[in-house]
Structure formats: C-alpha cells, structure tokens
Design an enzyme around this catalytic site. Structure first.
Site, short mmCIF file in Angstrom:
data_model
loop_
_atom_site.label_atom_id
_atom_site.label_comp_id
_atom_site.label_asym_id
_atom_site.label_seq_id
_atom_site.Cartn_x
_atom_site.Cartn_y
_atom_site.Cartn_z
N GLU A 123 3.95 -4.08 12.42
CA GLU A 123 2.90 -3.07 12.22
C GLU A 123 1.77 -3.79 11.50
O GLU A 123 1.82 -4.03 10.30
CB GLU A 123 3.48 -1.91 11.39
CG GLU A 123 2.68 -0.64 11.48
CD GLU A 123 1.80 -0.44 10.27
OE1 GLU A 123 0.68 -1.01 10.27
OE2 GLU A 123 2.22 0.27 9.35
N CYS A 145 -3.26 1.47 6.48
CA CYS A 145 -3.45 0.67 7.70
C CYS A 145 -4.28 1.43 8.72
O CYS A 145 -4.81 0.84 9.65
CB CYS A 145 -2.10 0.32 8.32
SG CYS A 145 -1.08 -0.64 7.22
N GLU A 173 7.75 2.94 14.10
CA GLU A 173 8.53 3.35 12.94
C GLU A 173 8.48 4.87 12.87
O GLU A 173 7.45 5.49 13.18
CB GLU A 173 7.94 2.74 11.67
CG GLU A 173 8.02 1.23 11.70
CD GLU A 173 7.57 0.58 10.41
OE1 GLU A 173 6.77 1.16 9.67
OE2 GLU A 173 8.05 -0.53 10.14
N ASN A 205 0.82 -1.24 0.00
CA ASN A 205 0.00 0.00 0.00
C ASN A 205 0.85 1.28 0.00
O ASN A 205 0.42 2.30 -0.51
CB ASN A 205 -1.02 0.00 1.15
CG ASN A 205 -0.39 -0.06 2.51
OD1 ASN A 205 0.79 -0.39 2.66
ND2 ASN A 205 -1.17 0.26 3.53
C1 SIN Z 1 0.25 2.59 6.51
O1 SIN Z 1 -0.85 2.47 6.02
O2 SIN Z 1 0.83 1.66 7.13
C2 SIN Z 1 1.05 3.84 6.37
C3 SIN Z 1 0.20 5.03 6.36
C4 SIN Z 1 1.01 6.29 6.52
O3 SIN Z 1 2.21 6.23 6.85
O4 SIN Z 1 0.44 7.33 6.33
#
Ligand code: SIN
Length: 497
Positions: free
Chosen positions: A266, A300, A476, A166
C-alpha cells in the site's frame, strides 16, 4: 497547554507501556547490540521512551519464533482464532483512553482522532474474526468424469507486517489482525517514530490469548533498512505486507524476489478531490476539510490535488479558506485542537519546499504558507491554502503529507478525469457532485483503488483499501483482506476403483 494529566505516567493501565521488543512471548532488548533510539513527542520534542535498536540478528530470532509457532497455530480452528480476535478488540476498547494517549503523544494526532483510531483499529479485529470463518473453498465441476475437484484455503506461513507511523494502531490491526485470523504467525515492524502503540497492542493481544511466537515485535529506527532486508530475504517468511512510499515498496519487492514472497504493497497516493459546479457547497467544504486535514494531512489518501470546476472555483476557495481559519492548531492533547503537529522531523521542511516551489511557479497563498511557531517547539505548520495551481508544480507530482491545500481550476468532466489520471500513482480519490450519472462516469474513469463520493474519508473495515499503478497492489480490509494471507490448494480425486 499540555500537562502531566497527559503524560505516559498518567496511564490507567501502566502495563501497556513497554520499552522493549517482543520475541516468542518475551520482552527483550536487542540481542547483538546495546544501541537504542528515542521516541519523541512531535508536539514538544520531549523524549517519551528509549527503545532497543534491533537489527537483523533479532529479526532472525523473531522469524524463528514465528516459524515454530506457526506449526501449531495453523492447526487451530477459525472459531478459536475468531474468539481471540474478538477478545483483543474488546480489550482495545476497554483501554481506549490509554491507547489514544500513547498514540497522541508519539504521533501528534489529536486525542479525538486517536480515540477514533482505536475504535477503527478494533473494528478490523471484529471484522477479521467474522472473516476467519468464511474462508471457504469450492467444489469445482471437473471436465473428467473420473475426477472430482475441491479447493481449500490454508494460511500462507509467517507474515511480516511493516507498518507506517500515520496510523500506528489501525495499520497493525488491519494487517496483523487479518494474518492472525487466517492462521498465519506474525512479525510486526512498527515505524520507529511510533512503536509504543504497537507494543501496547501486543500486550493486549497476549492477554486475549494469542500464544507466544504468533506475534513478535521488532523495534528499530535507524536500522530499518537492515531489518526490512532481513524480513524480505528470510526464507521462513512467506508473506510481506508494507505501507509506505512507492520508492521503498519497489526496493522491498526487489529484495523479496529471491524468496518469491507473496506481497501486499500500500504505497504512495496523490488523491484528486474533484468538486463539480453542481456540488452542495457545505458538503464540498466539509468533505475537503476531512479529506485534507484529518491526521494533519498525513493520510495516504489525503486530498493532494483539489480540482474545482470554474463556475464555483472562487466561491469554494473563499468558503474553504474561511472554514480552515476556524481550525485550531496545537498539541493534540489540548482542548479544541483540530490540527496537531506533523509526526516526522523532516516533514515541515518538505511541505515548505513544496509551498515555495508552487509560489515560484505562480501560485497565490490564500492562507498560511510556513512553519507555525507560536504553539510550541514541535513540528507545526500553518494550515495553508494555495490557489492557481498548475501542472508544473511539485505538489502536482508528489504527495504533500501536510495540511497544505492546492486548488486547481478545471472546466469539463473529460478534462478533469484526464488531469486526475495524469499521475503515476492511484490510491484514493474524491468526487463531490449531486449528479448521479456523473458519479458513475467519473468513478469508472478514475485510475484509482478507491472513490469517495460526497464525503472525505475512505475508512471502513468492510471496504477494501488499496491502489493501482505506483500505489501498489493487494487489498486490506474488506472480504479481500484475509485472502492476502491465504493460499488456495486444489485437491483432485480419482473416483474410479
Ligand atoms: C492510510 O492513510 O493508509 C489509512 C487511512 C485510513 O485507513 O483511513
């Protein structure tokens, strides 16, 4: 419509397009098997490239190369690693258009979002360049008058970075940038759906000066279980970082137990997005659009459950639905498109099954509701709004990685905190309210790793990203991100002759 202006043949820097894995500075095919896999454009279903299907034999070679490289890489100064990271970041920005095009073609996100991801991805390199020089130890007051105690931090060893499809650019830099900054050597495993972005980043990393073996890239789609298992069980790997589902995260953790690797996981989210009666309507709607429709709903932290207080429920549902009607769906390379295709071949079916389940349990469809067929052959879904959502529905329990909004009505603050926490994962969350005291109370009450207040994205290199409960552990980005790749050594000295 898409045209050759937006094909891989049109890259200004054609050297970014690589169709092999990378081991010890050499572009290589699979060593033990002639198998290949296709990378497909999810908007058109055209094949973009055919790559080697690497397996555990290639992983062993990549890990051996990283292990060898680590012997000298760990002795480099933080200053010299920081310089390379900054150069890598500059090269990413100089190649922004090409990287964005590769990303859009293999992932489906719009060119505007892809360009934004290149900048976001580069920001992690700059951030970790600074952090590399800040990995201080401490002087510890000893309880023994004859002793002195100091601590210092050292790179943990070979780091395996398993990255999702993603955010194929930003997740490489968020993980591997931190690892390289710490002085670890790395093995990258980009998702089989989106390996071309990672390979292009590896080209630029080498140009920035990272020596052979400090970064190695394994390309794999159907052999992913075998590749993952080797990375988990190989004793020369000391750290594994994974972004993906809770189910796979648990499996990797089991597989890592035999070698007791340090882990950052994650994993899945099910973010609540909570709108209180006192919210500013325009803020609530725009934050909801960002939280739900960024990357076609495939983040996510996507707003999976939208809880709206009863006093403004109808008004918000109407305003949000009208706003969503203005969002253009189509190929990510086409002008004005806001919602691209889903990336994965099974994603539309999964989202439709969630919608059908919600309808069966009494939800009303205010907009959309099925596959979108008039914009191309790819994996398109109509942006969908469901009202009258309840606890029984699948969307309440499972992450819907798609542009599907489910609206839940609530009455009180206590009730909504309890309902938001009634969930086995806890990654992101969003709160929309003008009441400062309530912001604190709700933020403290939610069982999550991140809270967005009056906004719809949680992305910032300087902010720690990660979750609690079934969303995993480790962070992270932020000042914590580099620590995931370091171990602390204590030195105790006798000061009596
Ligand atoms: C993710 O969906 O894991 C990352 C989203 C983001 O860093 O904005």
């Amino acid at each position: 419509m898409s045209n050759s202006k937006h094909s891989l043949d049109s890259l200004k820097n054609p050297s970014l397009l690589r169709k092999q894995g990378l081991i010890n500075g050499n572009w290589v095919s699979a060593s033990a098997s002639p198998s290949t896999f296709d990378v497909v454009n999810p908007a058109t279903l055209d094949v973009l490239a055919t790559l080697p299907e690497m397996n555990s034999t290639d992983v062993k070679l990549a890990v051996d190369a990283a292990h060898e490289a680590f012997k000298t890489w760990k002795k480099t100064t933080a200053r010299s690693r920081a310089r390379m990271l900054r150069k890598w970041s500059d090269l990413m920005l100089a190649n922004q258009e090409d990287l964005a095009l590769i990303l859009t073609l293999e992932n489906g996100k719009t060119l505007t979002e892809a360009k934004g991801e290149v900048v976001y991805g580069a920001s992690f390199l700059e951030w970790f360049a600074t952090q590399a020089e800040m990995t201080h130890g401490e002087t510890v007051p000893s309880s023994n008058p004859n002793q002195r105690i100091v601590t210092f931090k050292q790179p943990i060893g070979v780091a395996a970075c398993l990255c999702p499809w993603n955010f194929p650019i930003a997740m490489i830099t968020r993980k591997c940038g931190a690892a390289l900054a710490a002085g670890c050597s790395t093995v990258w495993k980009p998702a089989g759906e989106t390996p071309l972005s990672a390979l292009a980043l590896a080209v630029l990393a080498h140009e920035a000066g990272f020596p052979p073996g400090t970064l190695n890239v394994i390309t794999s789609l159907t052999t992913v279980a075998e590749v993952g298992e080797e990375l988990c069980k190989n004793p020369k790997v000391h750290k594994l970082s994974f972004t993906g589902s809770t189910r796979v995260g648990k499996l990797l953790m089991q597989q890592c137990s035999s070698t007791l690797k340090k882990l950052s996981l994650e994993l899945g989210g099910n973010s609540p997005f909570i709108v209180f009666d006192d919210a500013k309507m325009s803020t609530a709607v725009e934050a909801a659009i960002m939280a739900k429709f960024r990357n076609s709903g495939q983040t996510c932290v996507t707003a999976n459950r939208m809880f709206v207080q009863s006093g403004i429920y109808d008004e918000f549902a109407k305003a949000l639905t009208e706003r969503i009607k203005t969002l253009k769906v189509g190929s990510g390379v086409d002008d004005g498109v806001f919602i691209g295709p889903l990336t994965h071949d099974r994603a539309v079916d999964k989202a439709v099954s969630h919608i059908e389940d919600a309808k069966k349990h009494g939800a009303q469809v205010a907009l959309g509701g099925g596959p979108k067929k008039d914009v191309g052959k790819g994996y398109f879904l109509e942006p969908t709004v469901l009202t009258g959502m309840t606890k029984e529905m699948l969307i309440t329990r499972e992450e819907t990685f798609a542009p599907v909004v489910g609206l839940y009505k609530f009455d009180t603050e206590e009730e909504v905190i309890e309902r938001a926490n009634d969930c086995d994962v806890g990654l992101g969350s969003f709160v929309v309210t003008e009441n400062m005291a309530r912001i604190w109370r709700v933020a403290e009450g939610l069982e999550v790793g991140m809270v967005g207040v009056n906004l719809g994205a949680l992305s910032a290199c300087e902010s720690p990203f990660g979750g609690v409960k079934g969303s995993g552990f480790g962070r992270e980005g932020g000042t914590q991100g580099i620590d995931e790749y370091l171990s602390v050594k204590a030195m105790l000295m006798n000061v009596v002759n």
